[in-house]
Write a protein that holds these residues in place. Structure first.
Motif, short mmCIF file in Angstrom:
data_model
loop_
_atom_site.label_atom_id
_atom_site.label_comp_id
_atom_site.label_asym_id
_atom_site.label_seq_id
_atom_site.Cartn_x
_atom_site.Cartn_y
_atom_site.Cartn_z
N TYR A 180 0.91 -0.99 0.04
CA TYR A 180 0.03 -0.13 0.04
C TYR A 180 0.87 1.26 0.14
CZ TYR A 180 -3.53 -3.25 1.69
OH TYR A 180 -4.37 -4.46 1.95
N GLU A 185 -6.22 6.43 3.36
CA GLU A 185 -7.57 6.07 3.19
C GLU A 185 -8.12 6.50 1.69
OE1 GLU A 185 -10.34 6.72 6.59
OE2 GLU A 185 -11.83 7.40 4.99
N GLN A 187 -11.71 6.40 -0.47
CA GLN A 187 -13.11 6.23 -0.64
C GLN A 187 -13.72 5.43 0.52
OE1 GLN A 187 -13.91 5.10 -4.79
NE2 GLN A 187 -13.51 7.09 -5.42
N GLY A 188 -13.04 5.58 1.69
CA GLY A 188 -13.54 4.95 2.70
C GLY A 188 -12.89 3.33 3.24
N VAL A 189 -11.90 3.58 2.21
CA VAL A 189 -10.92 1.80 2.52
C VAL A 189 -9.53 2.29 2.83
CG1 VAL A 189 -10.24 -0.06 1.31
CG2 VAL A 189 -12.29 1.11 0.40
N GLY A 190 -9.30 1.62 3.90
CA GLY A 190 -8.10 1.95 4.78
C GLY A 190 -6.98 1.01 4.42
#
Ligand code: ADE
Length: 229
Positions: A180, A185, A187-190
């Protein structure tokens, strides 16, 4: 390391070696690649390199004389550790073969075309036959580029961050873990919390477990016999 490649379509190999990592390896003097046009070693007005198959049947066969002339000319300049023939019926290329080949000094790669080469080329000159998978390409050039790329990037000094080759998929018999980067974060995905923790031991442990999990899901065949089962 030096790699000579023999081809009837040398233009196909111009691109891969003049960019990015392979170009840098050449500029740093760590690896050099030269492509030789087989037609330069053919005789007669036609510069013929292929002929009909004895016994009949569709498809042309690459003749032994131009190939022999080319190999013998190149052998006057260097002693090859392996003379490789790219062919769909060769041994399947993998990371362990790439590791082995990355440790030698001189390689010669012959690219097949048409119906293949006269069997006597294989019997007399070739020391290793490599396939890059169970499918048929229109020639060995793209396969040779794949093999040369996989080998050259493993030579120490080619990659900027040497550890990045050590953490590649397959190097330890496992697929690489997910990676990663910013933003933390989207769109709300961490991203997994542990990777933001700065705790090196925990991060290593998470990466190892994620590698095993990913390998079990995608390539369970790799886990057999390597001790990670
Ligand atoms: N030449 C044609 N297909 C090939 C393959 N799959 N691997 C290596 N060389 C090839």
């Amino acid at each position: 390391m030096h790699i000579d490649i023999i081809s009837v379509v040398p233009g196909l190999l111009e691109g891969p070696f003049s960019h990015s990592i392979l170009k840098r390896a050449e500029e740093k003097g760590i690896a050099s690649v030269r492509v030789h046009n087989l037609r330069d070693y053919a005789t007669g007005n036609q510069k013929q390199v292929d002929d009909y198959a004895f016994g009949g049947g569709a498809g042309m066969v690459m003749m032994i004389e131009p190939i022999a002339r080319c190999i013998e000319t190149l052998q006057k300049e260097r002693t090859y550790d392996e003379i490789i023939y790219m062919t769909p019926d060769g041994d399947t290329f993998d990371q362990s073969m790439a590791n082995g080949l990355s440790q030698v000094d001189n390689l010669l790669i012959l690219c097949g075309h048409y119906k293949g080469v006269d069997q006597r080329v294989r019997d007399l000159f070739i020391t290793k036959e490599i396939s890059i998978g169970d499918f048929v390409l229109s020639g060995g050039e793209l396969a040779a580029a794949v093999v040369a790329d996989a080998i050259i990037r493993l030579i120490p000094g080619v990659l900027n961050d040497e550890t990045s080759a050590l953490t590649d998929s397959f190097q330890d018999g496992l697929l690489a873990p997910p990676v990663y980067t910013r933003p933390a974060e989207f769109q709300g995905v961490g991203v997994p919390e542990v990777l933001l923790s700065g705790h090196e031991a925990k991060i290593s442990e998470w990466r190892f477990e994620a590698s095993v999990r990913r390998t079990r899901e995608k390539r369970p065949d790799l886990l057999k016999g390597n001790g990670w089962e």
